[in-house]
Design a protein around this motif. Structure first.
Motif: not given
Length: 359
Positions: A265-282
């Motif tokens: 959950q925290e890792a995903l929140l960091n992706v949303h707030k900081h990474a400016r990513a197009g996708r995420v894989d878990v």
């Protein structure tokens, strides 16, 4: 190339020297009735008897009084005769009366005519390993207690926010909406802006209560709870493409599930707030007696704080959660190639029995 000449067999004298010189194992022989007829240096170190003190005595002297009274030494010899060998772990007694936890193997020795000549006995002091296992078990119990306490407090805060703060702000919003219809247009516009701010705050508070106590984890387990979180938050709320691969041997204990969920959950929140990513894989799979999880994004790389370090609060929290659970956590990132958060936490089997208590 010439064939290597086979090594000469170990002579009886050399073999005796080898056995006598071993210090980590007590190796000695018993006659057919259980009396000690040989003694090595390891046995002296473990049990505290010199050879002259113990040769000729019955091996039951190493057993606690309760085992002697129950006939355990004789039963072990009879079992070794019937089955060829016996292996046991339990308390044994040193010369000074202190107890130690031992692993014992007794092997029946027969001559070429099938006549019992005695027994070989190998003893290993397992006290340090058992103490380490007890320490690990106690640490696990404390960790489980901590996780349960944290989640109980999070649940209480979520309920308080939902039942008190949010409801109060909803009432304020309704009052603002009513007032906006009753005042002149110049004031009405300002009231509607205030109402919009209140509604935005309510949305943020509802998001906070969801993060504090996400529904589904308690009822459905880790995989379904995490899948639901990815669908509701990453896919629906954030509109970000994602994938979720999982292969678990079994559902982890609730405390382990909460730990993994919170780190993801925290890792995903960091992706949303900081990474400016197009996708995420878990990716989550069972590995080495635990569960390894990876959260990979294709963004700009790991977020940094003003001083240039990566150890902002979220990163510290993820690492501490994994390490407190007895696992590890890592972050790999290169500018422009995204970030990988990977961690492993142990997932022990449920305890089916309790270890013997220390007397």
């Amino acid at each position: 190339m010439a064939a290597r000449k086979p090594a000469a067999p170990l002579s009886e004298t050399a073999f005796t020297l080898l056995v006598q010189g071993v210090l980590d194992y007590g190796i000695f022989m018993l006659d057919p009735y259980g009396y000690i007829v040989s003694w090595n240096a390891g046995a002296e170190r473990i049990k505290g008897y010199r050879a002259g003190d113990i040769l000729g005595q019955h091996f039951s002297v190493f057993y606690p009084p309760e085992d002697q009274a129950s006939g355990k030494p004789q039963w072990e010899l009879e079992t070794a005769v019937a089955e060829g060998r016996l292996e046991d772990e339990g308390w044994r007694v040193r010369k000074d009366g202190s107890r130690f936890w031992a692993n014992v193997v007794i092997t029946a020795l027969w001559d070429e005519k099938g006549v019992l000549q005695g027994f070989g006995k190998v003893t290993r002091d397992m006290s340090e390993r058992r103490a380490a296992q007890h320490a690990l078990t106690e640490r696990r119990r404390l960790f489980d207690h901590l996780v349960r306490a944290q989640e109980t407090e999070r649940r209480r805060i979520a309920w308080d926010v939902h039942d008190d703060s949010i409801q109060a702000m909803v009432a304020v919003g309704m009052r603002l909406e009513l007032l906006a219809d009753q005042v002149p247009e110049t004031q009405s516009a300002e009231l509607r802006r205030l109402d919009a701010s209140v509604r935005e705050a309510i949305t943020r508070l509802r998001s906070l209560t969801f993060r504090l106590h996400p529904p589904g984890l308690d009822r459905h387990g880790l995989v379904e709870g995490l899948a639901s979180h990815l669908d509701d938050v990453v896919g629906t709320a954030w509109g970000m493409p994602y994938s979720f691969y999982h292969r678990l041997d079994r559902e982890p204990a609730p405390e382990t599930a909460v730990t993994i969920f919170r780190i993801v959950q925290e890792a995903l929140l960091n992706v949303h707030k900081h990474a400016r990513a197009g996708r995420v894989d878990v990716v989550m799979r069972s590995c080495d007696g635990g569960i390894t999880t990876r959260v990979v994004d294709d963004g700009t790389g790991a977020p940094r704080t003003r001083d240039g370090s990566r150890d902002h609060f979220g990163v510290i929290e993820m690492r501490e959660r994994a390490e407190t659970a007895g696992g590890w956590w890592s972050l790999r990132a290169r500018p422009g190639t995204g970030t990988t958060v990977e961690f492993w936490v142990p997932s022990p089997q449920p305890e089916t029995d309790t270890a013997d208590a220390v007397p």
